[in-house]
Design a protein around this motif. Structure first.
Motif, PDB file in Angstrom:
ATOM      1  N   GLN A 213       0.823  -1.208   0.000  1.00 53.79           N
ATOM      2  CA  GLN A 213       0.000   0.000   0.000  1.00 53.79           C
ATOM      3  C   GLN A 213       0.857   1.258   0.000  1.00 53.79           C
ATOM      4  O   GLN A 213       0.562   2.221  -0.713  1.00 53.79           O
ATOM      5  N   ARG A 214       1.923   1.277   0.791  1.00 55.97           N
ATOM      6  CA  ARG A 214       2.810   2.438   0.817  1.00 55.97           C
ATOM      7  C   ARG A 214       3.461   2.657  -0.547  1.00 55.97           C
ATOM      8  O   ARG A 214       3.569   3.796  -1.018  1.00 55.97           O
ATOM      9  N   LYS A 215       3.904   1.579  -1.191  1.00 57.54           N
ATOM     10  CA  LYS A 215       4.541   1.702  -2.506  1.00 57.54           C
ATOM     11  C   LYS A 215       3.546   2.193  -3.552  1.00 57.54           C
ATOM     12  O   LYS A 215       3.889   3.031  -4.401  1.00 57.54           O
ATOM     13  N   VAL A 216       2.323   1.687  -3.515  1.00 56.54           N
ATOM     14  CA  VAL A 216       1.304   2.125  -4.475  1.00 56.54           C
ATOM     15  C   VAL A 216       0.978   3.599  -4.255  1.00 56.54           C
ATOM     16  O   VAL A 216       0.883   4.370  -5.217  1.00 56.54           O
ATOM     17  N   ARG A 217       0.815   4.014  -2.998  1.00 60.87           N
ATOM     18  CA  ARG A 217       0.541   5.432  -2.721  1.00 60.87           C
ATOM     19  C   ARG A 217       1.703   6.309  -3.186  1.00 60.87           C
ATOM     20  O   ARG A 217       1.492   7.395  -3.728  1.00 60.87           O
ATOM     21  N   GLY A 218       2.934   5.844  -2.983  1.00 62.55           N
ATOM     22  CA  GLY A 218       4.099   6.597  -3.447  1.00 62.55           C
ATOM     23  C   GLY A 218       4.126   6.721  -4.958  1.00 62.55           C
ATOM     24  O   GLY A 218       4.434   7.792  -5.501  1.00 62.55           O
ATOM     25  N   ALA A 219       3.807   5.643  -5.657  1.00 64.00           N
ATOM     26  CA  ALA A 219       3.784   5.670  -7.123  1.00 64.00           C
ATOM     27  C   ALA A 219       2.691   6.612  -7.625  1.00 64.00           C
ATOM     28  O   ALA A 219       2.912   7.378  -8.567  1.00 64.00           O
ATOM     29  N   ILE A 220       1.532   6.574  -6.995  1.00 65.32           N
ATOM     30  CA  ILE A 220       0.440   7.475  -7.399  1.00 65.32           C
ATOM     31  C   ILE A 220       0.847   8.919  -7.177  1.00 65.32           C
ATOM     32  O   ILE A 220       0.629   9.788  -8.042  1.00 65.32           O
ATOM     33  N   ALA A 221       1.460   9.211  -6.032  1.00 64.56           N
ATOM     34  CA  ALA A 221       1.913  10.575  -5.746  1.00 64.56           C
ATOM     35  C   ALA A 221       2.965  11.015  -6.756  1.00 64.56           C
ATOM     36  O   ALA A 221       2.952  12.171  -7.224  1.00 64.56           O
ATOM     37  N   TRP A 222       3.871  10.126  -7.131  1.00 62.31           N
ATOM     38  CA  TRP A 222       4.907  10.455  -8.106  1.00 62.31           C
ATOM     39  C   TRP A 222       4.282  10.781  -9.465  1.00 62.31           C
ATOM     40  O   TRP A 222       4.649  11.771 -10.102  1.00 62.31           O
ATOM     41  N   PHE A 223       3.310   9.964  -9.910  1.00 58.17           N
ATOM     42  CA  PHE A 223       2.654  10.219 -11.192  1.00 58.17           C
ATOM     43  C   PHE A 223       1.870  11.526 -11.168  1.00 58.17           C
ATOM     44  O   PHE A 223       1.871  12.277 -12.139  1.00 58.17           O
ATOM     45  N   GLN A 224       1.207  11.813 -10.059  1.00 56.27           N
ATOM     46  CA  GLN A 224       0.460  13.069  -9.959  1.00 56.27           C
ATOM     47  C   GLN A 224       1.402  14.271  -9.994  1.00 56.27           C
ATOM     48  O   GLN A 224       1.121  15.260 -10.671  1.00 56.27           O
ATOM     49  N   GLU A 225       2.508  14.186  -9.268  1.00 60.71           N
ATOM     50  CA  GLU A 225       3.484  15.274  -9.272  1.00 60.71           C
ATOM     51  C   GLU A 225       4.067  15.453 -10.666  1.00 60.71           C
ATOM     52  O   GLU A 225       4.241  16.587 -11.143  1.00 60.71           O
ATOM     53  N   ARG A 226       4.352  14.372 -11.338  1.00 54.75           N
ATOM     54  CA  ARG A 226       4.894  14.423 -12.699  1.00 54.75           C
ATOM     55  C   ARG A 226       3.898  15.089 -13.643  1.00 54.75           C
ATOM     56  O   ARG A 226       4.269  15.933 -14.461  1.00 54.75           O
ATOM     57  N   ARG A 227       2.633  14.737 -13.500  1.00 55.93           N
ATOM     58  CA  ARG A 227       1.589  15.327 -14.339  1.00 55.93           C
ATOM     59  C   ARG A 227       1.487  16.831 -14.088  1.00 55.93           C
ATOM     60  O   ARG A 227       1.377  17.622 -15.018  1.00 55.93           O
ATOM     61  N   HIS A 228       1.564  17.236 -12.813  1.00 53.71           N
ATOM     62  CA  HIS A 228       1.492  18.659 -12.483  1.00 53.71           C
ATOM     63  C   HIS A 228       2.699  19.413 -13.029  1.00 53.71           C
ATOM     64  O   HIS A 228       2.565  20.544 -13.532  1.00 53.71           O
TER      65      HIS A 228
END
Length: 121
Positions: A92-107
């Motif tokens: 769960q921590r890794k998935v949340r980190g990956a989602i946060a990374w993709f969102q930051e990249r998109r921004h």
């Protein structure tokens, strides 16, 4: 206090105070009074959880929710086995980190596009 609350004292689950959760805690408290029944229950949960994980692994190359079923099996195993619960929390921590990374990249990309398209350049 349950086994998992001891492992993760700061972990507050949003479903902890639901009616189903209270009934599950009551069931677990009654079950703890019968060691043989508790062992049988633990074995049954282990067999069922492993079967769900194996079914999910088989379904991974096929179209559909293969990984979701694997994680569901880990969650089932995590109700009785601390190692499975820790693995599930790590995933769960890794998935949340990956989602946060993709969102930051998109921004960042959107900001860069906006800066390039801004008039005055």
């Amino acid at each position: 206090m349950s086994l998992h609350e001891e492992d993760h004292p700061a972990h507050h689950h949003r479903l902890r105070n639901t009616r189903i959760a209270r009934r599950a805690r009551l069931f677990r408290a009654r079950l703890n009074g019968y060691p043989r029944l508790r062992l049988a229950y633990k074995i049954a949960i282990g067999v069922f959880g492993i079967a769900v994980v194996i079914a999910g692994l088989i379904l991974i190359p096929l179209p559909g929710p293969g990984w979701l079923i694997v994680f569901l099996g880990l969650a089932i195993l995590g109700t009785e086995f601390p190692a499975a619960h820790r693995l599930n929390m790590w995933v769960q921590r890794k998935v949340r980190g990956a989602i946060a990374w993709f969102q930051e990249r998109r921004h960042r990309r959107a900001a860069a596009r906006a800066q390039r398209a801004a008039p005055g350049r």
